[in-house]
Design an enzyme around this catalytic site. Structure first.
Site, mmCIF file in Angstrom:
data_model
loop_
_atom_site.group_PDB
_atom_site.id
_atom_site.type_symbol
_atom_site.label_atom_id
_atom_site.label_comp_id
_atom_site.label_asym_id
_atom_site.label_seq_id
_atom_site.Cartn_x
_atom_site.Cartn_y
_atom_site.Cartn_z
ATOM 1 N N GLY A 29 5.603 -16.962 16.463
ATOM 2 C CA GLY A 29 5.449 -16.911 17.912
ATOM 3 C C GLY A 29 6.485 -17.756 18.626
ATOM 4 O O GLY A 29 7.506 -18.131 18.054
ATOM 5 N N LEU A 31 8.372 -16.659 21.019
ATOM 6 C CA LEU A 31 9.487 -15.736 20.811
ATOM 7 C C LEU A 31 10.641 -16.012 21.772
ATOM 8 O O LEU A 31 10.431 -16.300 22.944
ATOM 9 C CB LEU A 31 9.002 -14.289 20.982
ATOM 10 C CG LEU A 31 7.832 -13.869 20.087
ATOM 11 C CD1 LEU A 31 7.507 -12.390 20.299
ATOM 12 C CD2 LEU A 31 8.105 -14.145 18.609
ATOM 13 N N HIS A 35 14.289 -13.798 18.145
ATOM 14 C CA HIS A 35 13.232 -12.886 17.691
ATOM 15 C C HIS A 35 13.432 -11.484 18.291
ATOM 16 O O HIS A 35 13.184 -10.482 17.622
ATOM 17 C CB HIS A 35 11.857 -13.397 18.128
ATOM 18 C CG HIS A 35 11.470 -14.707 17.513
ATOM 19 N ND1 HIS A 35 11.391 -15.865 18.246
ATOM 20 C CD2 HIS A 35 11.126 -15.029 16.243
ATOM 21 C CE1 HIS A 35 11.016 -16.856 17.457
ATOM 22 N NE2 HIS A 35 10.861 -16.388 16.236
ATOM 23 N N ASP A 147 17.424 -19.166 8.970
ATOM 24 C CA ASP A 147 16.689 -19.705 7.822
ATOM 25 C C ASP A 147 17.209 -19.019 6.564
ATOM 26 O O ASP A 147 16.497 -18.248 5.917
ATOM 27 C CB ASP A 147 15.190 -19.453 8.019
ATOM 28 C CG ASP A 147 14.672 -20.162 9.248
ATOM 29 O OD1 ASP A 147 14.640 -21.391 9.261
ATOM 30 O OD2 ASP A 147 14.341 -19.470 10.237
ATOM 31 N N SER A 182 16.131 -21.450 18.399
ATOM 32 C CA SER A 182 15.008 -21.866 17.565
ATOM 33 C C SER A 182 13.859 -22.243 18.484
ATOM 34 O O SER A 182 14.080 -22.786 19.578
ATOM 35 C CB SER A 182 15.421 -23.092 16.731
ATOM 36 O OG SER A 182 14.270 -23.766 16.263
ATOM 37 N N SER A 183 12.642 -21.962 18.037
ATOM 38 C CA SER A 183 11.480 -22.349 18.856
ATOM 39 C C SER A 183 11.437 -23.858 19.017
ATOM 40 O O SER A 183 10.874 -24.373 19.978
ATOM 41 C CB SER A 183 10.190 -21.869 18.196
ATOM 42 O OG SER A 183 10.279 -20.490 17.968
ATOM 43 N N ARG A 184 12.005 -24.591 18.062
ATOM 44 C CA ARG A 184 11.960 -26.055 18.124
ATOM 45 C C ARG A 184 12.942 -26.629 19.139
ATOM 46 O O ARG A 184 12.860 -27.811 19.463
ATOM 47 C CB ARG A 184 12.221 -26.661 16.745
ATOM 48 C CG ARG A 184 11.072 -26.419 15.774
ATOM 49 C CD ARG A 184 11.179 -27.228 14.501
ATOM 50 N NE ARG A 184 9.944 -27.202 13.756
ATOM 51 C CZ ARG A 184 9.680 -26.391 12.728
ATOM 52 N NH1 ARG A 184 10.597 -25.533 12.317
ATOM 53 N NH2 ARG A 184 8.509 -26.429 12.112
HETATM 54 O O1 PAF Z 1 10.538 -17.962 9.843
HETATM 55 C C1 PAF Z 1 9.365 -18.098 10.253
HETATM 56 O O2 PAF Z 1 9.090 -18.035 11.452
HETATM 57 C C2 PAF Z 1 8.249 -18.350 9.247
HETATM 58 O O3 PAF Z 1 8.680 -19.156 8.207
HETATM 59 C C3 PAF Z 1 7.612 -17.057 8.710
HETATM 60 C C4 PAF Z 1 8.619 -16.239 7.918
HETATM 61 C C5 PAF Z 1 7.068 -16.234 9.869
HETATM 62 C C6 PAF Z 1 6.455 -17.396 7.774
HETATM 63 O O4 PAF Z 1 5.458 -18.114 8.429
#
Ligand code: PAF
Length: 282
Positions: A29, A31, A35, A147, A182-184
């Site tokens: 989430g 997003l 995303h 990632d 990144s969400s962070r």
């Molecule tokens: O990349 C992510 O957001 C998470 O690691 C994932 C792949 C949704 C698994 O929780």
């Protein structure tokens, strides 16, 4: 667009769609444009797009940000609707009340890079991704290349466990100043946001400075010297083969820089290929 909250509801929604090409975009989430690019890729490759939104407790370490992790479901649902997503799977909890007793364990690729400072992280990731694959049984699943290690481990899981699912990597989406989305990023104060430019800037300096055949230790030394100009704490700065994730001793077209830092309390990661632009074919 349908929203389901349980595996049973999800399976019932998917049952009449079987036979069409189904894509899963797993997310936690909050997003953002990164995303959205995964969803758009999924739409271009499949007939049905399912987005899962679940902040997976099993992939957070004890002192990490599970409780703080942003939950913005209504906004996420609007984004999914606008992008033409067919189903959002938004479970409240995927684990038994007394905690998971059966999990997957990753060896090899998980004891390097992020796996060193986050020792059980990838076990948590593969366990939940495996669950999502079992519930949804997609034909393809899309993951972001930010990632990169996660993507490599998921590819390995699918291959080692003979899962009939095609894993697709999707390129990193960056802010205009180079910071990987990144969400962070929303944790960063204005001054930390400025400091966070260190990641992309230093990797680009390293790339511009490196030449094929050069010792990677020289390029890394140069990168670390440049990082000293920013007030951030380095977790790792490494050059590895992008397919095997093994350390590279000299630079080749398969070399990739991997970086993780802490800016204040926020951990950020990024990576870029050391392929010269002329070698990039797609
Ligand atoms: O990349 C992510 O957001 C998470 O690691 C994932 C792949 C949704 C698994 O929780």
């Amino acid at each position: 667009m349908n929203i389901s909250q349980t595996p049973e509801q999800t399976r019932a929604l998917i049952a009449p769609l079987r036979g069409q090409r189904i894509a899963l975009v797993p997310t936690m989430g909050c997003l953002h444009a990164g995303h959205i690019s995964l969803i758009r890729k999924a739409k271009s490759l499949a007939d049905v797009v399912i987005v899962s939104i679940y902040v997976n407790p099993l992939q957070f370490g004890e002192n990490e940000d599970f409780n703080q992790y942003p939950r913005t479901f209504e906004k996420d649902a609007d984004i999914c609707k606008n992008e033409g997503v067919d189903i959002i799977f938004h479970p409240e909890n995927l684990y038994p009340d007394n905690g998971a007793k059966v999990t997957l364990k990753v060896s090899d690729l998980s004891n390097i890079l992020c796996g060193i400072s986050r020792p059980s992280h990838f076990d948590g990731v593969v366990t939940v991704v495996n669950m999502l694959f079992n519930i949804i049984q997609p034909n393809i699943a899309i993951f972001g290349e930010k990632d990169w290690q996660q993507l490599a481990i998921i590819r390995r899981m699918v291959s080692d466990l003979h899962m009939p699912i095609e894993i697709i990597g999707s390129e990193i989406i960056r802010e205009t100043d180079g910071l990987a989305m990144s969400s962070r990023n929303r944790y960063l104060s204005p001054s930390e946001r400025q400091q966070s430019l260190a990641l992309s800037q230093v990797m680009h300096l390293m790339k511009n400075n490196s030449q094929q055949g050069e010792k990677t230790s020289e390029t890394i030394k140069y990168g670390i010297e440049n990082l000293n100009n920013y007030n951030i704490s380095l977790d790792y700065l490494e050059i590895r083969n992008e397919l095997t994730l093994k350390p590279e001793h000299s630079i080749t077209p398969e070399s990739r820089i991997f970086i993780a830092v802490k800016v204040g309390k926020t951990r950020l990661i990024d990576n870029i290929s050391l392929k010269m632009e002329s070698e990039i074919t797609s």
